[in-house]
Enzyme design. Structure first.
Site, PDB file in Angstrom:
ATOM      1  N   ARG A 199      42.126  27.474  44.688  1.00 12.75           N
ATOM      2  CA  ARG A 199      43.274  26.655  44.162  1.00 12.75           C
ATOM      3  C   ARG A 199      42.652  25.673  45.366  1.00 12.75           C
ATOM      4  O   ARG A 199      43.654  24.290  45.818  1.00 12.75           O
ATOM      5  CB  ARG A 199      44.487  27.236  44.897  1.00 12.75           C
ATOM      6  N   HIS A 214      34.425  35.215  45.766  1.00 14.30           N
ATOM      7  CA  HIS A 214      34.809  36.504  44.594  1.00 14.30           C
ATOM      8  C   HIS A 214      33.081  37.129  44.678  1.00 14.30           C
ATOM      9  O   HIS A 214      32.769  38.212  43.944  1.00 14.30           O
ATOM     10  CB  HIS A 214      34.648  35.282  43.039  1.00 14.30           C
TER      11      HIS A 214
HETATM   12  P1  AMP Z   1      41.255  35.003  41.624  1.00 16.39           P
HETATM   13  O1  AMP Z   1      39.724  34.492  40.705  1.00 16.39           O
HETATM   14  O2  AMP Z   1      41.821  34.204  42.425  1.00 16.39           O
HETATM   15  O3  AMP Z   1      42.134  36.537  40.958  1.00 16.39           O
HETATM   16  O4  AMP Z   1      40.448  36.396  42.410  1.00 16.39           O
HETATM   17  C1  AMP Z   1      40.059  37.230  42.253  1.00 16.39           C
HETATM   18  C2  AMP Z   1      39.227  37.948  42.841  1.00 16.39           C
HETATM   19  O5  AMP Z   1      39.182  38.388  44.133  1.00 16.39           O
HETATM   20  C3  AMP Z   1      40.823  39.107  43.553  1.00 16.39           C
HETATM   21  O6  AMP Z   1      40.711  40.051  43.847  1.00 16.39           O
HETATM   22  C4  AMP Z   1      41.113  38.169  44.936  1.00 16.39           C
HETATM   23  O7  AMP Z   1      41.745  38.663  45.415  1.00 16.39           O
HETATM   24  C5  AMP Z   1      39.146  38.305  44.954  1.00 16.39           C
HETATM   25  N1  AMP Z   1      39.636  36.416  46.122  1.00 16.39           N
HETATM   26  C6  AMP Z   1      39.785  35.133  45.943  1.00 16.39           C
HETATM   27  N2  AMP Z   1      39.280  34.533  46.755  1.00 16.39           N
HETATM   28  C7  AMP Z   1      39.032  35.599  47.886  1.00 16.39           C
HETATM   29  C8  AMP Z   1      38.511  35.272  49.157  1.00 16.39           C
HETATM   30  N3  AMP Z   1      38.763  34.455  49.906  1.00 16.39           N
HETATM   31  N4  AMP Z   1      37.924  36.607  49.621  1.00 16.39           N
HETATM   32  C9  AMP Z   1      37.377  37.525  49.118  1.00 16.39           C
HETATM   33  N5  AMP Z   1      38.144  38.135  48.419  1.00 16.39           N
HETATM   34  C10 AMP Z   1      38.656  36.750  47.290  1.00 16.39           C
END
Ligand code: AMP
Length: 286
Positions: free
Chosen positions: A187, A37
């Protein structure tokens, strides 16, 4: 950094900033922030005058049997990480602020939403698209940053923006990984120590397939089989899917080319983990 929970307040303050000529970057998240993030936020900070990070655990994207109630949350730690990364405004609306009434409207990006993740999570992407669409309407014209970690989601948001003429530039950012290659994910906290160790088999299997591509292999089925064989080496891993597709259309391909994406979803213990690579590029080392 300003904390905002009221959508109308955010909308009005950003209209004013745009009128003053400021460029706006948006990073939508569900919180429990990690370096993945933060890479999005830092990129947004580097490319815009004002950066909005949103933290909203979107109920519309969880099915009844999924982990909405147990999804990890730590708003205090997230706030200080957002501040450090350079967020200008942290938007953390409560459910009642996002949806003042029962939601009767939904955005559905068909075809792209029914494959891969959509097979086991048929309502997931319309939940994502509906809330991202709402965030785009609250924030207004901006650049918005999404991780390639959620490759299918990124393609769906790009298509939604094109189809519905949102004044938003969607920017995909590379996957950030742990030292052993496991893609960072909120997760991952569900993994026990043993499971966490085993989970590294996911990037290893992708890397192995990329090695075959580097040595000249172009047959998707053979790559798929080799990944499945690698993943099956651990009894703790159960495979949801391994697919070799065109990265834009998400349609299966028989032969690898520059657009080919390999996507996997597996369960390790109670965690469902996803990962993907460009078949020719392999695991990024960002
Ligand atoms: P989430 O909080 O899981 O909904 O993710 C929010 C944003 O962060 C989304 O655009 C995800 O694709 C991105 N994201 C989550 N994990 C990663 C990662 N390991 N590397 C790059 N972007 C990520």
């Amino acid at each position: 950094m300003e904390l905002i929970t009221d959508p109308a307040e955010l909308q009005n303050s950003l209209d004013q900033m745009r009128a003053d000529g400021k460029s706006i970057g948006l990073v939508p998240t569900m919180g429990f922030l990690h370096r993945g993030h933060l890479s999005l936020i830092k990129r947004a900070v580097a490319e815009n005058d004002v950066v909005i990070t949103t933290i909203f655990v979107n109920p519309l994207q969880f099915a009844a049997n999924e982990d909405l109630s147990t999804y990890p949350r730590d708003i205090e730690k997230d706030s200080s990480l957002c501040l450090e990364a350079g967020t200008t405004k942290l938007f953390t609306p409560a459910n009642e602020e996002m949806f003042c009434d029962t939601v009767l409207t939904s955005i559905s990006v068909t075809v792209l939403s029914s494959v891969l993740e959509g097979i086991t999570r048929p309502t997931h992407f319309s939940g994502v698209a509906t809330v991202v669409s709402k965030l785009f309407n609250i924030v207004g014209p901006c650049r918005s940053y999404f991780g390639e970690k959620d490759w299918q989601q990124l393609q769906i948001i790009k298509k939604m923006v094109t189809d519905l003429s949102y004044r938003v530039e969607v920017i995909g950012c590379p996957i950030i990984r742990d030292d052993d290659g496991l893609a960072l994910s909120s997760r991952n906290v569900y993994l026990s120590d043993d499971e966490r160790e085993v989970a590294a088999i996911i990037p290893q299997a992708l890397h192995y397939a990329h090695g075959k591509v580097k040595s000249g292999e172009r047959q998707s089925q053979l790559l798929k089989d080799s990944i499945i064989e690698q993943l099956q080496k651990s009894s703790l891993v159960s495979i949801d899917y391994v697919e070799v597709v065109n990265g834009d259309s998400l349609e299966p391909v028989t032969t690898v080319d520059a657009q080919t994406r390999i996507l996997v979803a597996v369960r390790v213990g109670s965690a469902r983990l996803i990962d993907n690579i460009n078949a020719l590029v392999g695991i990024n080392t960002a």
